[in-house]
Design an enzyme around this catalytic site. Structure first.
Site, PDB file in Angstrom:
ATOM      1  N   ARG A 235     -29.232 -44.317  29.697  1.00  0.00           N
ATOM      2  CA  ARG A 235     -30.265 -44.149  30.725  1.00  0.00           C
ATOM      3  C   ARG A 235     -29.635 -43.550  31.971  1.00  0.00           C
ATOM      4  O   ARG A 235     -28.572 -44.004  32.419  1.00  0.00           O
ATOM      5  CB  ARG A 235     -30.904 -45.487  31.122  1.00  0.00           C
ATOM      6  CG  ARG A 235     -31.940 -46.002  30.134  1.00  0.00           C
ATOM      7  CD  ARG A 235     -31.343 -46.934  29.162  1.00  0.00           C
ATOM      8  NE  ARG A 235     -32.327 -47.425  28.185  1.00  0.00           N
ATOM      9  CZ  ARG A 235     -31.983 -47.879  26.988  1.00  0.00           C
ATOM     10  NH1 ARG A 235     -30.724 -47.869  26.598  1.00  0.00           N
ATOM     11  NH2 ARG A 235     -32.903 -48.301  26.156  1.00  0.00           N
ATOM     12  N   GLU A 264     -37.602 -35.122  32.106  1.00  0.00           N
ATOM     13  CA  GLU A 264     -37.242 -34.117  31.100  1.00  0.00           C
ATOM     14  C   GLU A 264     -38.253 -32.976  31.096  1.00  0.00           C
ATOM     15  O   GLU A 264     -39.438 -33.228  30.905  1.00  0.00           O
ATOM     16  CB  GLU A 264     -37.189 -34.764  29.708  1.00  0.00           C
ATOM     17  CG  GLU A 264     -36.107 -35.801  29.574  1.00  0.00           C
ATOM     18  CD  GLU A 264     -35.966 -36.331  28.154  1.00  0.00           C
ATOM     19  OE1 GLU A 264     -36.718 -35.883  27.246  1.00  0.00           O
ATOM     20  OE2 GLU A 264     -35.098 -37.183  27.927  1.00  0.00           O
ATOM     21  N   HIS A 282     -30.990 -34.362  25.651  1.00  0.00           N
ATOM     22  CA  HIS A 282     -31.500 -35.555  24.964  1.00  0.00           C
ATOM     23  C   HIS A 282     -31.517 -35.344  23.448  1.00  0.00           C
ATOM     24  O   HIS A 282     -32.551 -35.511  22.790  1.00  0.00           O
ATOM     25  CB  HIS A 282     -32.893 -35.933  25.463  1.00  0.00           C
ATOM     26  CG  HIS A 282     -33.203 -37.385  25.253  1.00  0.00           C
ATOM     27  ND1 HIS A 282     -34.183 -38.047  25.925  1.00  0.00           N
ATOM     28  CD2 HIS A 282     -32.646 -38.309  24.415  1.00  0.00           C
ATOM     29  CE1 HIS A 282     -34.238 -39.311  25.535  1.00  0.00           C
ATOM     30  NE2 HIS A 282     -33.304 -39.495  24.607  1.00  0.00           N
TER      31      HIS A 282
END
Length: 315
Positions: A235, A264, A282
């Site tokens: 995170r 994102e 990611h």
């Protein structure tokens, strides 16, 4: 016919064989944002009438849940639930299922790759050569390294074993994991401060604290050994970004490699633009095997919660 909302980016274009299992069970699929993260308005428009939700990492607000008039279960296509309002789900009686440990190997392997990239200075060597140079930057070998791992869940424990197999010494911190979570002569359970101070690399695999404050505070970052490689596949909020930027400038942190962001895609920032920061979009669990395991488990969780042979909705 009862409907299921499908929002993971890896699935929302359709075509995955596991999704066919939901259709065969009598459900129709709703995919409002193919291949991308749906925003709040998109979710609110798509949720009415849905009894199930195969969910990704998109942020879910209580306002979104207010539009979920028939929702019975959310099945996460992964493990993390930081994007979900857990208390609101409980209040509304919406069941939450997770595809636990299914993407652990993929995330752990990326964390290892990022750690090695920092220790061997691969990115900067590559960039130097692309710019016409011949940089020969001194690296560090894993068998001579000490790695601190913060969080010994499925991902952290898998990374610990990978590092141990390469000959590293590993310090692990997790106040909740069983005492025998990782057993090896070169593995030591320590407190958080010991896990991050005096090591060659630190890898983060913990949830956000309940108070929302970073685990790696300015004080803890200042206590790191000069030249530490810091990897974050957990995170973004675990790290004090202002203190981290200062540590990168001073050289206390030699490299910050991150696969996670508050938003994102992320907004530009001095931290993300720093030359000693390595960015991946990611992709930790975005491998063919991890996606397959996650999807099959998440679909199975939905069918288990909702049942098969759903009847066509009379409304």
């Amino acid at each position: 016919m009862d409907r299921i909302l499908v929002t993971p980016r890896s699935l929302s274009r359709g075509g995955h064989p596991a999704l066919r299992m939901l259709e065969q069970a009598g459900y129709s699929l709703v995919m409002p944002a193919p291949g991308s993260l749906p925003d709040e308005e998109t979710l609110m428009a798509a949720l009415p009438g849905c009894v199930g939700w195969l969910a990704g990492v998109e942020p879910v607000s209580e306002r979104v849940l207010d539009a979920a008039d028939r929702l019975r279960v959310i099945s996460r296509n992964g493990t993390g639930v930081d994007n979900l309002p857990l208390r609101a789900l409980e209040t509304r009686g919406i069941e939450l299922r997770r595809a636990e440990a299914t993407n652990a190997r993929g995330v752990a392997e990326l964390a290892l790759a990022l750690t090695l990239s920092g220790l061997r200075q691969i990115v900067w060597t590559h960039e130097g050569m692309r710019n016409g140079g011949w940089p020969r930057l001194m690296g560090r070998e894993m068998c001579d390294a000490t790695v601190g791992i913060v969080g010994l869940g499925a991902v952290g424990a898998t990374l610990a074993q990978l590092c141990l197999d390469l000959g590293a010494r590993v310090r692990g911190y997790d106040p909740f994991a069983n005492a025998d979570r990782v057993t090896h002569r070169n593995f030591t359970r320590v407190d958080l401060d010991e896990a991050i101070a005096g090591v060659d690399a630190v890898s983060l695999h913990a949830p956000m604290p309940e108070d929302g404050r970073p685990l790696l505070t300015a004080g803890r970052i200042a206590a790191m050994a000069p030249g530490t490689v810091l990897v974050n596949t957990a995170r973004a909020g675990l790290v004090d970004e202002t203190a981290l930027l200062a540590a990168l400038e001073s050289g206390r942190v030699a490299c910050y490699a991150t696969d996670v962001f508050d938003k994102e895609p992320p907004d530009p920032s001095p931290l993300l633009a720093h030359p000693r920061v390595v960015l991946t979009s990611h992709i930790g669990g975005f491998t063919d095997a991890s996606v397959e395991r996650c999807t099959v488990r998440a679909v199975a969780n939905l069918i288990d919660a909702l049942g098969r042979n759903a009847q066509t909705d009379a409304h």
